[in-house]
Design an enzyme around this catalytic site. Sequence first.
Site, PDB file in Angstrom:
ATOM      1  N   SER A 124      -4.749  -0.193   8.208  1.00  0.00           N
ATOM      2  CA  SER A 124      -5.228  -1.551   7.493  1.00  0.00           C
ATOM      3  C   SER A 124      -4.208  -2.701   7.657  1.00  0.00           C
ATOM      4  CB  SER A 124      -5.177  -0.935   5.948  1.00  0.00           C
ATOM      5  OG  SER A 124      -5.174  -1.979   5.166  1.00  0.00           O
ATOM      6  N   TYR A 149      -1.095   2.957  -1.894  1.00  0.00           N
ATOM      7  CA  TYR A 149      -1.846   3.056  -0.630  1.00  0.00           C
ATOM      8  C   TYR A 149      -1.369   2.458   0.437  1.00  0.00           C
ATOM      9  CZ  TYR A 149      -5.887   1.943   2.088  1.00  0.00           C
ATOM     10  OH  TYR A 149      -6.579   2.072   3.233  1.00  0.00           O
ATOM     11  N   LYS A 153      -0.436   4.173   4.400  1.00  0.00           N
ATOM     12  CA  LYS A 153      -0.959   3.745   5.720  1.00  0.00           C
ATOM     13  C   LYS A 153       0.299   3.431   6.695  1.00  0.00           C
ATOM     14  CE  LYS A 153      -4.907   4.457   4.987  1.00  0.00           C
ATOM     15  NZ  LYS A 153      -5.731   5.434   5.614  1.00  0.00           N
TER      16      LYS A 153
HETATM   17  P1  NAD Z   1     -14.158   6.436   1.919  1.00  0.00           P
HETATM   18  O1  NAD Z   1     -13.650   7.018   0.635  1.00  0.00           O
HETATM   19  O2  NAD Z   1     -15.693   5.878   1.806  1.00  0.00           O
HETATM   20  O3  NAD Z   1     -14.263   7.553   3.121  1.00  0.00           O
HETATM   21  C1  NAD Z   1     -13.350   8.661   3.205  1.00  0.00           C
HETATM   22  C2  NAD Z   1     -13.877   9.796   3.147  1.00  0.00           C
HETATM   23  O4  NAD Z   1     -12.858  10.931   3.086  1.00  0.00           O
HETATM   24  C3  NAD Z   1     -14.693  10.476   1.820  1.00  0.00           C
HETATM   25  O5  NAD Z   1     -16.105  10.661   2.357  1.00  0.00           O
HETATM   26  C4  NAD Z   1     -13.846  11.619   1.068  1.00  0.00           C
HETATM   27  O6  NAD Z   1     -14.853  12.411   0.517  1.00  0.00           O
HETATM   28  C5  NAD Z   1     -13.096  12.061   2.304  1.00  0.00           C
HETATM   29  N1  NAD Z   1     -11.938  12.589   1.827  1.00  0.00           N
HETATM   30  C6  NAD Z   1     -11.082  12.041   1.044  1.00  0.00           C
HETATM   31  N2  NAD Z   1     -10.069  12.841   1.074  1.00  0.00           N
HETATM   32  C7  NAD Z   1     -10.288  13.992   1.562  1.00  0.00           C
HETATM   33  C8  NAD Z   1      -9.595  15.268   1.886  1.00  0.00           C
HETATM   34  N3  NAD Z   1      -8.425  15.808   1.406  1.00  0.00           N
HETATM   35  N4  NAD Z   1     -10.301  16.010   2.572  1.00  0.00           N
HETATM   36  C9  NAD Z   1     -11.765  16.044   2.954  1.00  0.00           C
HETATM   37  N5  NAD Z   1     -12.062  14.761   3.121  1.00  0.00           N
HETATM   38  C10 NAD Z   1     -11.502  13.800   2.092  1.00  0.00           C
HETATM   39  O7  NAD Z   1     -13.417   5.343   2.723  1.00  0.00           O
HETATM   40  P2  NAD Z   1     -13.678   4.300   3.725  1.00  0.00           P
HETATM   41  O8  NAD Z   1     -13.706   3.005   3.256  1.00  0.00           O
HETATM   42  O9  NAD Z   1     -14.851   5.116   4.718  1.00  0.00           O
HETATM   43  O10 NAD Z   1     -12.193   4.360   4.444  1.00  0.00           O
HETATM   44  C11 NAD Z   1     -11.887   5.219   5.523  1.00  0.00           C
HETATM   45  C12 NAD Z   1     -10.560   5.167   6.082  1.00  0.00           C
HETATM   46  O11 NAD Z   1     -10.598   3.676   6.449  1.00  0.00           O
HETATM   47  C13 NAD Z   1      -9.547   5.472   5.084  1.00  0.00           C
HETATM   48  O12 NAD Z   1      -8.494   6.103   5.640  1.00  0.00           O
HETATM   49  C14 NAD Z   1      -9.103   4.124   4.407  1.00  0.00           C
HETATM   50  O13 NAD Z   1      -7.886   3.972   4.059  1.00  0.00           O
HETATM   51  C15 NAD Z   1      -9.213   3.285   5.683  1.00  0.00           C
HETATM   52  N6  NAD Z   1      -9.218   1.656   5.318  1.00  0.00           N
HETATM   53  C16 NAD Z   1     -10.506   1.519   4.701  1.00  0.00           C
HETATM   54  C17 NAD Z   1     -10.805   0.025   4.506  1.00  0.00           C
HETATM   55  C18 NAD Z   1     -12.015  -0.430   3.531  1.00  0.00           C
HETATM   56  O14 NAD Z   1     -11.688  -1.565   3.004  1.00  0.00           O
HETATM   57  N7  NAD Z   1     -12.908   0.397   3.363  1.00  0.00           N
HETATM   58  C19 NAD Z   1      -9.776  -0.885   4.951  1.00  0.00           C
HETATM   59  C20 NAD Z   1      -8.629  -0.363   5.703  1.00  0.00           C
HETATM   60  C21 NAD Z   1      -8.603   0.921   6.044  1.00  0.00           C
HETATM   61  C1  WQD Z   2     -11.038  -9.522  -1.499  1.00  0.00           C
HETATM   62  C2  WQD Z   2     -10.932 -10.972  -2.156  1.00  0.00           C
HETATM   63  C3  WQD Z   2      -9.936 -10.577  -4.328  1.00  0.00           C
HETATM   64  C4  WQD Z   2     -12.771  -8.237  -6.052  1.00  0.00           C
HETATM   65  C5  WQD Z   2      -8.191  -4.609  -0.209  1.00  0.00           C
HETATM   66  C6  WQD Z   2      -6.930  -3.631   0.218  1.00  0.00           C
HETATM   67  C7  WQD Z   2      -6.570  -3.427   1.471  1.00  0.00           C
HETATM   68  C8  WQD Z   2      -7.979  -3.012   2.192  1.00  0.00           C
HETATM   69  C9  WQD Z   2      -9.045  -3.890   2.143  1.00  0.00           C
HETATM   70  C10 WQD Z   2      -7.687  -0.737   2.679  1.00  0.00           C
HETATM   71  C11 WQD Z   2      -9.448 -10.914  -2.951  1.00  0.00           C
HETATM   72  C12 WQD Z   2     -11.210 -11.221  -4.394  1.00  0.00           C
HETATM   73  C13 WQD Z   2     -12.254  -9.158  -5.267  1.00  0.00           C
HETATM   74  C14 WQD Z   2     -13.283  -9.099  -7.458  1.00  0.00           C
HETATM   75  C15 WQD Z   2     -12.585 -11.027  -6.697  1.00  0.00           C
HETATM   76  N1  WQD Z   2      -8.390  -1.801   2.180  1.00  0.00           N
HETATM   77  N2  WQD Z   2     -12.061 -10.432  -5.589  1.00  0.00           N
HETATM   78  N3  WQD Z   2     -13.100 -10.227  -7.577  1.00  0.00           N
HETATM   79  O1  WQD Z   2      -7.752  -7.466  -1.733  1.00  0.00           O
HETATM   80  O2  WQD Z   2      -8.314  -8.084   0.610  1.00  0.00           O
HETATM   81  O3  WQD Z   2      -7.878  -5.651   0.385  1.00  0.00           O
HETATM   82  O4  WQD Z   2      -9.338  -4.035   0.656  1.00  0.00           O
HETATM   83  O5  WQD Z   2      -7.049  -0.512   3.257  1.00  0.00           O
HETATM   84  O6  WQD Z   2      -5.783  -2.649   1.496  1.00  0.00           O
HETATM   85  O7  WQD Z   2      -5.718  -4.029  -0.843  1.00  0.00           O
HETATM   86  O8  WQD Z   2     -10.035  -6.573  -0.556  1.00  0.00           O
HETATM   87  O9  WQD Z   2     -12.332  -6.755  -1.453  1.00  0.00           O
HETATM   88  O10 WQD Z   2     -10.462  -6.109  -3.015  1.00  0.00           O
HETATM   89  O11 WQD Z   2     -10.770  -8.458  -2.323  1.00  0.00           O
HETATM   90  O12 WQD Z   2     -12.261 -12.201  -6.629  1.00  0.00           O
HETATM   91  O13 WQD Z   2     -14.257  -8.303  -8.285  1.00  0.00           O
HETATM   92  O14 WQD Z   2     -11.747 -10.771  -3.041  1.00  0.00           O
HETATM   93  O15 WQD Z   2      -8.958 -11.455  -5.105  1.00  0.00           O
HETATM   94  O16 WQD Z   2      -9.118 -12.266  -2.768  1.00  0.00           O
HETATM   95  P1  WQD Z   2      -8.417  -6.970  -0.265  1.00  0.00           P
HETATM   96  P2  WQD Z   2     -10.904  -7.204  -1.824  1.00  0.00           P
END
Ligand code: NAD
Ligand code: WQD
Length: 339
Positions: A124, A149, A153
């Site tokens: 991330s 979290y 990562k």
């Molecule tokens: P998500 O929660 O939709 O998907 C994660 C999946 O993993 C879920 O289906 C959950 O059921 C499964 N899971 C969790 N723990 C498990 C375990 N112990 N055993 C088996 N399955 C398990 O999340 P996402 O948004 O698809 O994110 C996927 C990856 O990308 C994550 O590692 C997350 O940290 C990373 N990521 C997400 C974002 C974002 O904003 N969505 C941003 C950066 C990084």
């Molecule tokens: C985006 C912008 C909020 C909700 C998070 C994690 C990061 C990554 C992505 C996984 C910000 C604003 C949000 C709301 C708002 N995840 N906001 N009202 O904060 O960039 O990142 O998700 O790795 O680790 O920290 O994403 O979507 O939460 O927020 O005003 O109800 O929207 O303040 O400026 P963020 P976000």
Amino acid sequence: MAVLVTGGLGYIGSHTVVELLNNDFEVVIVDDLSNSERFILKNIEEITGKKPFFYPFDLRRRELLTQVFDAHQIEGCINFAASKAVGESQLKPVDYYENNLFTLINILQEFKERGISNFIFSSSCTVYGQAEKMPIDENTPLKLPESVYGKTKQMGEEILIDFAKAHQRRISLLRYFNPIGAHPSGKLGELPMGVPNNLVPYVMQTAAGIREKLNIWGDDYDTADGTPIRDYIYVVDLAKAHVNALKKLLESNEQTVIDIFNLGTGKGSSVLEVVRAFETANDVKVPYQICPRREGDITIAYADAGKAEKELQWKSETPLEESLRTVWKWQMYLDSQMA
Ligand code: NAD
Ligand code: WQD
């Protein structure tokens, strides 16, 4: 040969499974359904006309994972499984370290013992914190993330780098910026459990009347309209980057590869710009109110995705409004399922 996709029924995982199947990979999903639903599997099958293998169990259960590795010729893994709610991670640090790191270590033990290479990790942009200059490239110094979290990562990245070096394996660390959007079919998308933390799911639910108003966390930031800026990347584009990253590892002649890529669009959008784009794209209203800043939020983050473009032949090109249209289609789909 098959690719193990952990968390393959989750938000980004399910879109990536579709792209892998469309590229003729054999896919083995392990997902414990802790943050996903079984109907996602059916929808993946409907979209692709193909059936991935699916094992519903918790990856912390090493003995079950061993059975999956015994049953399939795994040639690589894309590891999405993790807990991802930043706020919750502060309240349940031990659970987050356990779920995000034990699962990773269990898979790496199997890789180590069986001599398997090719591991892709969902990292991330949170590992950069508030970077000093924009856009953020891969050489930008890392900061210890504030959230548990985020720390999981950064630790995951370190574990993988040590693993690749010690055992001569190929790994790819993909640092996502802010993934948004849904599948164009409307059948896959982000399933926010409870009150969404992320912006776009909250906007979606506000437009749908599930939430009364969007709380905008601060309009006193040092940006043009005072709201924070992020790099919102369309989830299908993001999914495609995984296929390219995997092919690059599989086709590499090197024994040890440590790839690191920022995956974003290269363009920043403010919170208010996202709200307006959503309204225009879907011809709906998103009522909002300005609230105090949310703790831990940074002012601005957007990617320099030039390295991914050059080395993965990948670029995110879907405009913001187009990806926000798919979000509304997904909400309509969810509504139709409830009816
Ligand atoms: P998500 O929660 O939709 O998907 C994660 C999946 O993993 C879920 O289906 C959950 O059921 C499964 N899971 C969790 N723990 C498990 C375990 N112990 N055993 C088996 N399955 C398990 O999340 P996402 O948004 O698809 O994110 C996927 C990856 O990308 C994550 O590692 C997350 O940290 C990373 N990521 C997400 C974002 C974002 O904003 N969505 C941003 C950066 C990084
Ligand atoms: C985006 C912008 C909020 C909700 C998070 C994690 C990061 C990554 C992505 C996984 C910000 C604003 C949000 C709301 C708002 N995840 N906001 N009202 O904060 O960039 O990142 O998700 O790795 O680790 O920290 O994403 O979507 O939460 O927020 O005003 O109800 O929207 O303040 O400026 P963020 P976000």
